[in-house]
Design an enzyme around this catalytic site. Structure first.
Site, mmCIF file in Angstrom:
data_model
loop_
_atom_site.group_PDB
_atom_site.id
_atom_site.type_symbol
_atom_site.label_atom_id
_atom_site.label_comp_id
_atom_site.label_asym_id
_atom_site.label_seq_id
_atom_site.Cartn_x
_atom_site.Cartn_y
_atom_site.Cartn_z
ATOM 1 N N GLY A 1 0.789 -1.224 0.000
ATOM 2 C CA GLY A 1 0.000 0.000 0.000
ATOM 3 C C GLY A 1 0.817 1.268 0.000
ATOM 4 O O GLY A 1 0.289 2.346 0.245
ATOM 5 N N PRO B 1 4.792 -4.633 -1.951
ATOM 6 C CA PRO B 1 4.608 -3.439 -2.770
ATOM 7 C C PRO B 1 4.182 -3.803 -4.187
ATOM 8 O O PRO B 1 4.652 -4.788 -4.754
ATOM 9 C CB PRO B 1 6.001 -2.806 -2.767
ATOM 10 C CG PRO B 1 6.937 -3.966 -2.594
ATOM 11 C CD PRO B 1 6.211 -4.926 -1.687
ATOM 12 N N ARG C 1 -9.657 4.548 -12.888
ATOM 13 C CA ARG C 1 -9.406 5.000 -11.518
ATOM 14 C C ARG C 1 -10.018 6.363 -11.205
ATOM 15 O O ARG C 1 -10.564 6.544 -10.104
ATOM 16 C CB ARG C 1 -7.909 4.999 -11.218
ATOM 17 C CG ARG C 1 -7.290 3.610 -11.184
ATOM 18 C CD ARG C 1 -5.857 3.627 -10.647
ATOM 19 N NE ARG C 1 -5.840 3.988 -9.243
ATOM 20 C CZ ARG C 1 -5.409 5.137 -8.763
ATOM 21 N NH1 ARG C 1 -4.960 6.081 -9.585
ATOM 22 N NH2 ARG C 1 -5.426 5.383 -7.462
ATOM 23 N N TYR D 1 -12.487 6.052 -8.163
ATOM 24 C CA TYR D 1 -11.963 6.528 -6.887
ATOM 25 C C TYR D 1 -11.766 8.033 -6.818
ATOM 26 O O TYR D 1 -11.285 8.541 -5.803
ATOM 27 C CB TYR D 1 -10.603 5.872 -6.586
ATOM 28 C CG TYR D 1 -10.551 4.386 -6.803
ATOM 29 C CD1 TYR D 1 -11.408 3.534 -6.111
ATOM 30 C CD2 TYR D 1 -9.648 3.824 -7.693
ATOM 31 C CE1 TYR D 1 -11.349 2.160 -6.301
ATOM 32 C CE2 TYR D 1 -9.583 2.452 -7.895
ATOM 33 C CZ TYR D 1 -10.441 1.628 -7.202
ATOM 34 O OH TYR D 1 -10.389 0.279 -7.398
ATOM 35 N N CYS E 1 -19.382 7.072 -23.462
ATOM 36 C CA CYS E 1 -20.697 7.679 -23.282
ATOM 37 C C CYS E 1 -21.041 7.759 -21.792
ATOM 38 O O CYS E 1 -21.994 7.137 -21.314
ATOM 39 C CB CYS E 1 -21.740 6.865 -24.045
ATOM 40 S SG CYS E 1 -23.328 7.685 -24.205
ATOM 41 N N GLU E 2 -20.234 8.504 -21.060
ATOM 42 C CA GLU E 2 -20.412 8.699 -19.618
ATOM 43 C C GLU E 2 -19.913 10.090 -19.267
ATOM 44 O O GLU E 2 -18.787 10.461 -19.638
ATOM 45 C CB GLU E 2 -19.590 7.683 -18.809
ATOM 46 C CG GLU E 2 -20.025 6.243 -18.945
ATOM 47 C CD GLU E 2 -21.256 5.911 -18.147
ATOM 48 O OE1 GLU E 2 -21.608 6.705 -17.245
ATOM 49 O OE2 GLU E 2 -21.856 4.859 -18.423
#
Length: 470
Positions: A273, A316, A359, A363, A390-391
């Site tokens: 992380g 990692p 991402r 997020y 289309c968003e």
């Protein structure tokens, strides 16, 4: 409308750059530079040449950068643990980005590999990884996946549930083998970037509560075919600083110490992380500082309880491949959009989007961007880089200052895309997934073949000629 590059609706962390052509060394691969023509060069190859040869969108992965981060992580954790009389094992977390070539690169640099599905396991095996150097995660590993892991001799299986203990018990008894295992636990610590939250319980799908770990370990120890090796914990992603790891370690060592009464507990796996810089505002902690602080925290907790420091494992992923990746796009259209009565935002549409990097949509992740095919003296304007899907949430870079003359045909580069972009990519709107090209010392080669529309059509059993698809 105002012609000023300063926009009151820009995020506070994003300053107007003195030079909208400059490449921030903390975000880009170390050998990313502009050549004499102003073109960004990656691994010694102009981005324009890569785009002509391989098309866009294009994932570019700098092999030397991946290797350098792998070596640095291994050296940092080995040095930190050796100073405390212990040993370290570093696993590359394959979920960040996995291909046969990357498995070979990290293996040659001394890292083991962590996989979390049957598919990832097969990629690692096909790449020639030694099964003993693999760790197998997952909260819902199927019986078939567990069978395969035991069959090939995976170095450790991270047990995630009581059901999984019994599944493995049946498999090892039938096969007459001994399988090393770890137990995934929740420390109640969840960390993101600079902050962490510590609670008595953690409401998530992974692992056992700390209070339940002793009973689970006791059950594992009663099974002759399972060799309990230690606890595993992962506290979050994109973490800056060691405070969350230190708090988690204090809780884990408390349980670890209690388990020593029933037998050896040689390993403590603290997960990964570790964060990277996606923008100039990010200031990740150097891996050497993290390693020292985490190991010191473990050592202090062990000393307090009068027990030896166990061998430590780390996983990692993002910090190995993230900065090594750059995605290249071609600009299709630009459009100034009024944000209020006085200001506009420039929308820059590229030929990829949330299918190759979900991402930002998933997020709210922030990225940077630069024109890769030239430099510009035009004043920077606040821009939003968007995809072709289309968003309305199809955003590649939410906020960035780009030269005001950016236009159709320009090549745009988005750095720090080596982790979780290809891994999370999709065929939304029937977009073929781009190839992944490795660059090194002036050479480029495809390490993951891109898809074509014909590839996608070939899977559709309703198209004449495809009726026999199984």
């Amino acid at each position: 409308m105002s012609a000023s590059p300063v926009r009151p609706f820009a995020p506070t962390w994003l300053g107007v750059p003195a030079d909208a052509n400059a490449l921030d060394a903390s975000v880009w691969p170390s050998d990313a530079v502009r050549d004499a023509a102003g073109v960004i060069s990656l691994g010694g190859i102009p981005a324009t040449e890569l785009a002509v040869t391989f098309g866009t969108p294009l994932y570019v992965l700098d092999e030397d950068e991946v290797r350098a981060h792998a070596r640095r992580a291994l050296a940092a954790f080995r040095a930190a643990t050796a100073a405390r009389g212990a040993r370290a094992r570093v696993y590359y977390a394959g979920k960040a980005f996995l291909s046969a070539e990357v498995v070979r690169w990290v293996g040659e640099e001394g890292l083991a590999v962590d996989v979390c599905s049957g598919g990832e396991l097969e990629v690692a095996l096909a790449a020639g990884a030694e099964p003993f150097h693999l760790g197998f995660h997952g909260n819902n590993k199927s019986v078939a996946e567990l069978e395969r892991a035991v069959e090939v001799g995976v170095g450790s299986i991270v047990i995630d549930s009581a059901i999984e203990i019994e599944r493995l018990a049946a498999i090892v008894e039938r096969r007459g083998v001994v399988q090393p295992v770890l137990l995934r636990v929740n420390s109640g610590v969840h960390a993101e970037t600079h902050d962490f939250l510590a609670t008595a319980h953690e409401d998530q799908k992974f692992g056992f509560a700390l209070a339940d770990a002793p009973a689970a370990v006791a059950r594992i120890r009663r099974i002759p075919g399972l060799a309990f090796r230690g606890l595993h914990c992962h506290i979050g992603s994109q973490i800056f600083g060691a405070a969350g790891f230190a708090e988690s370690a204090s809780r884990l060592i408390d349980v670890h110490a209690g388990l020593l009464a029933g037998g050896e507990v040689p390993v403590l796996n603290l997960g990964g992380g570790f964060g990277i810089a996606y923008t100039s505002a990010d200031d990740p902690t150097p891996i050497e500082h993290l390693a020292e602080a985490i190991v010191d925290a473990v050592a202090a907790e062990c000393a307090h309880r009068g027990i030896p420091v166990p061998d430590l494992a780390f996983e990692p992923g993002r910090s190995i491949v993230g900065q090594a990746g750059v995605t290249l796009y071609e600009v299709g259209t630009t459009k100034p959009v009024a944000v209020d009565d006085e200001h506009t935002r420039l929308y820059v549409s590229v030929d990829g989007g949330m299918s190759d990097n979900p991402r930002p949509a998933l997020y709210g992740a922030a990225y940077s961007a630069r024109i890769a095919s030239r430099t510009s003296e035009a004043a920077p304007v606040l821009a939003r880089v968007v995809g072709k899907h289309c968003e309305s949430g199809d955003i590649v870079v939410e906020d960035e200052y780009l030269p005001g003359d950016i236009g159709p045909g320009d090549l745009l580069a988005v750095p720090a895309t080596g982790a979780y972009c290809f891994s999370l990519s999709s065929n939304y709107n029937y977009a073929p997934r781009p190839p992944v090209v490795a660059v090194r010392a002036g050479t480029a080669r495809v390490i993951v073949r891109g898809e074509t529309v014909d590839d996608l059509l070939a899977r559709d059993a309703g198209i004449p000629g495809n009726e026999g698809i199984a």
